[in-house]
Enzyme design. Structure first.
Site, PDB file in Angstrom:
ATOM      1  N   GLU A 278      -4.167  63.248  97.654  1.00 16.35           N
ATOM      2  CA  GLU A 278      -5.115  63.564  96.571  1.00 16.35           C
ATOM      3  C   GLU A 278      -6.459  64.085  97.076  1.00 16.35           C
ATOM      4  O   GLU A 278      -7.512  63.464  96.836  1.00 16.35           O
ATOM      5  CB  GLU A 278      -5.360  62.319  95.715  1.00 16.35           C
ATOM      6  CG  GLU A 278      -4.179  61.914  94.882  1.00 16.35           C
ATOM      7  CD  GLU A 278      -4.522  60.880  93.820  1.00 16.35           C
ATOM      8  OE1 GLU A 278      -5.710  60.616  93.587  1.00 16.35           O
ATOM      9  OE2 GLU A 278      -3.595  60.345  93.204  1.00 16.35           O
TER      10      GLU A 278
ATOM     11  N   GLU B   4       3.337  58.559  93.350  1.00 14.94           N
ATOM     12  CA  GLU B   4       2.674  57.402  92.724  1.00 14.94           C
ATOM     13  C   GLU B   4       2.821  57.506  91.216  1.00 14.94           C
ATOM     14  O   GLU B   4       2.705  58.610  90.659  1.00 14.94           O
ATOM     15  CB  GLU B   4       1.156  57.371  93.028  1.00 14.94           C
ATOM     16  CG  GLU B   4       0.782  56.960  94.420  1.00 14.94           C
ATOM     17  CD  GLU B   4      -0.735  56.958  94.644  1.00 14.94           C
ATOM     18  OE1 GLU B   4      -1.491  56.665  93.692  1.00 14.94           O
ATOM     19  OE2 GLU B   4      -1.148  57.259  95.778  1.00 14.94           O
TER      20      GLU B   4
HETATM   21  C1  BG6 Z   1      -4.476  57.158  93.272  1.00 18.83           C
HETATM   22  C2  BG6 Z   1      -4.695  56.805  94.718  1.00 18.83           C
HETATM   23  O1  BG6 Z   1      -5.463  58.070  92.915  1.00 18.83           O
HETATM   24  O2  BG6 Z   1      -4.633  56.165  92.326  1.00 18.83           O
HETATM   25  C3  BG6 Z   1      -4.489  55.329  95.045  1.00 18.83           C
HETATM   26  O3  BG6 Z   1      -3.896  57.592  95.555  1.00 18.83           O
HETATM   27  C4  BG6 Z   1      -5.161  54.505  93.962  1.00 18.83           C
HETATM   28  O4  BG6 Z   1      -4.990  55.073  96.312  1.00 18.83           O
HETATM   29  C5  BG6 Z   1      -4.461  54.798  92.648  1.00 18.83           C
HETATM   30  O5  BG6 Z   1      -5.225  53.155  94.215  1.00 18.83           O
HETATM   31  C6  BG6 Z   1      -5.022  53.986  91.510  1.00 18.83           C
HETATM   32  O6  BG6 Z   1      -6.399  54.168  91.446  1.00 18.83           O
HETATM   33  P1  BG6 Z   1      -7.362  52.971  91.128  1.00 18.83           P
HETATM   34  O7  BG6 Z   1      -8.735  53.505  91.290  1.00 18.83           O
HETATM   35  O8  BG6 Z   1      -7.044  52.602  89.737  1.00 18.83           O
HETATM   36  O9  BG6 Z   1      -7.005  51.893  92.110  1.00 18.83           O
END
Ligand code: BG6
Length: 469
Positions: free
Chosen positions: A164, A374
């Site tokens: 990202e 993810e």
């Molecule tokens: C993604 C990242 O943007 O979202 C992760 O690659 C991150 O590292 C995940 O933890 C969730 O984001 P957040 O800020 O809700 O923990």
């Protein structure tokens, strides 16, 4: 909706070094920018990843749980400063040995590793020299990647260069909530460019070794959509797509920046003198084998109305009611659909986005293999009186996204794997530890005990029922 994914599909979960490893100063590891930030005065909330989920000491238990949960893959990241602790470039054998052990454990448990080289944590010494904004960044990153490719070679079948890049850049150089906590649009654009160049230089190193592994990048495509179909809204949509997606995915896949990007940036007053023909040549000749897509939600946009360029995340949770979003002066700003559900961090829940995104990639980039690297749902949660974590809301979320993913594969999209974020609960950048995403609960008060949540068992059964024999 019913249906199954093709045999050989990769099913797993994802994590990142700073968020799950801990052992921040163990095994010869050097200081990263996140260590530096979290230990410094700008970390007003006080949370750190010093211990996190302690994957550093408990990876065997975690990988065994993945196997028992029916997974056949794990996405994790390598900490740059565990491999190269300082500016000398001398390799840390203990760091290499740690990841070799993790890879061995994966192999023995039938888990295909999908390994990210940069998931937000860069060396502190490099940060002190200007970090991503310094033009030396791409060469330093390529040097580190070369070491990783040489040390691990085909032991890692799927390499991801950068996680990202744009989201990281927006937080670090626009909102300023990630280190180095800057708000500067000119620097932001240069950082995004440097990261595109860094990806290409890393791939150039990868290709020199003629490995059988594949290399990709992870982007978060928030499919850009509009609520009104007018010429003004369509212009905002194209600009939103340039800003959110295309200035990463076009160079990574097609080897060139979108034609309308640089003129638009110049029109907005950005000085593009940092763009070098030799960089564009490296970008043109070093493209990815696969695309990793982090998929949480879509981006709804409308024509620009007012305000300065900025990104507004929600790192407060239920205490903050405003919707996360963007304003890009003169280009577009975030729109809100009042009829869709939002999570406690005001993020829109919109399961069809995974289908729209995969269809969009097929339309723009053909059959490039895609992994959903993810996808997950954040909750405040704790075990009930029986010690169980019944995260039905997460199950509903994952199920609805997965149904759209299966539909997209059945309709011809080349999606080859899916990773729920996250493996265990872990450090959430800036939010800390109350914001939980894991399929496995971490009891931070009781020796970091692992408690598989209801979603862990649900996912195991879903995998079994939705994969072709
Ligand atoms: C993604 C990242 O943007 O979202 C992760 O690659 C991150 O590292 C995940 O933890 C969730 O984001 P957040 O800020 O809700 O923990």
């Amino acid at each position: 909706m019913d249906g199954k994914v093709k045999k050989g599909f990769l099913w797993g979960t994802a994590s990142a070094a700073y968020q799950c490893e801990g052992g921040w100063n163990e095994g010869g590891k050097g200081e990263s920018n996140w260590d530096q930030f979290c230990h410094g005065p700008k970390n007003v909330k006080g949370y750190t990843g010093d211990v996190a989920a302690d994957f550093y000491h408990r990876y065997k238990e975690d990988i065994r749980l993945l196997k028992e949960g029916g997974h056949n893959t794990l996405r994790f990241s390598i900490s740059w400063t565990r491999i190269l602790p300082d500016q000398s470039g001398k390799v840390n054998p203990e760091g290499v040995a740690f990841y070799k052990d993790v890879l061995k454990e994966c192999r023995e448990n039938g888990i295909t590793p999908n390994v990210t080289l940069l998931h937000y944590d860069i060396p502190a010494w490099l940060e002190d020299l200007g970090g991503y904004a310094n033009p030396i960044f791409s060469d330093e990153f390529a040097k580190y990647c070369k070491v990783v490719f040489e040390q691990f070679g085909n032991e890692i079948p799927l390499y991801v260069t950068i996680n990202e890049s744009t989201h990281n850049a927006y937080c670090s150089y626009l909102t300023g909530n990630y280190p180095p906590n800057i708000h500067n649009v000119q620097t932001l654009v240069q950082v995004c460019y440097n990261l595109v160049v860094a990806n290409a230089k890393a791939i150039r190193e990868f290709r020199k070794l003629n490995l059988t592994s594949q290399v990709g990048i992870v982007h978060t495509t928030n499919t850009v959509q509009i609520l009104k179909d007018t010429p003004e809204y369509r212009i905002a949509q194209r600009r939103g797509d340039l800003f959110k997606n295309k200035w990463v995915t076009d160079p990574a896949i097609l080897g060139k920046f979108p034609e309308d990007l640089f003129p638009l940036l110049e029109e907005s007053g950005i000085d593009l003198s940092f763009v070098k023909p030799e960089d564009l040549d490296i970008i043109a000749h070093n493209t990815i084998d696969f695309l990793g897509q982090n998929c949480y939600t879509r981006a709804l946009v409308k024509p620009y109305e007012s305000g300065e360029t900025n990104y507004y995340p929600n790192n407060v949770g239920a205490g903050q009611k405003t919707i996360e979003g963007y304003t890009v002066k003169g280009w577009f700003q975030t729109d809100v659909d009042p009829n869709t559900p939002k999570n406690a961090w005001s993020r829109e829940i919109y399961p069809k986005t995974v289908y729209d995104m995969l269809m969009g990639i097929k339309k723009d980039y053909g059959d490039i293999p895609v992994y959903i690297t993810e996808n997950g749902h954040a909750l405040y949660e704790e075990p009930d009186e029986n010690g169980e974590v019944n995260d039905d809301e997460r199950i509903e979320f994952l199920k609805s996204y997965l149904e759209w993913l299966i539909k997209a594969q059945n309709e011809g999209c080349n999606v080859k794997g899916y990773y729920a974020w996250s493996t265990t609960d872990c450090y959430s950048w800036i939010n800390g530890y109350q914001k939980r995403y894991g399929l496995i609960y971490i009891d931070y008060d009781h020796d970091l005990k692992r408690i598989p949540k209801k979603s862990y068992y649900w996912y195991r059964d879903f995998i079994k029922e939705h994969t072709e024999d």
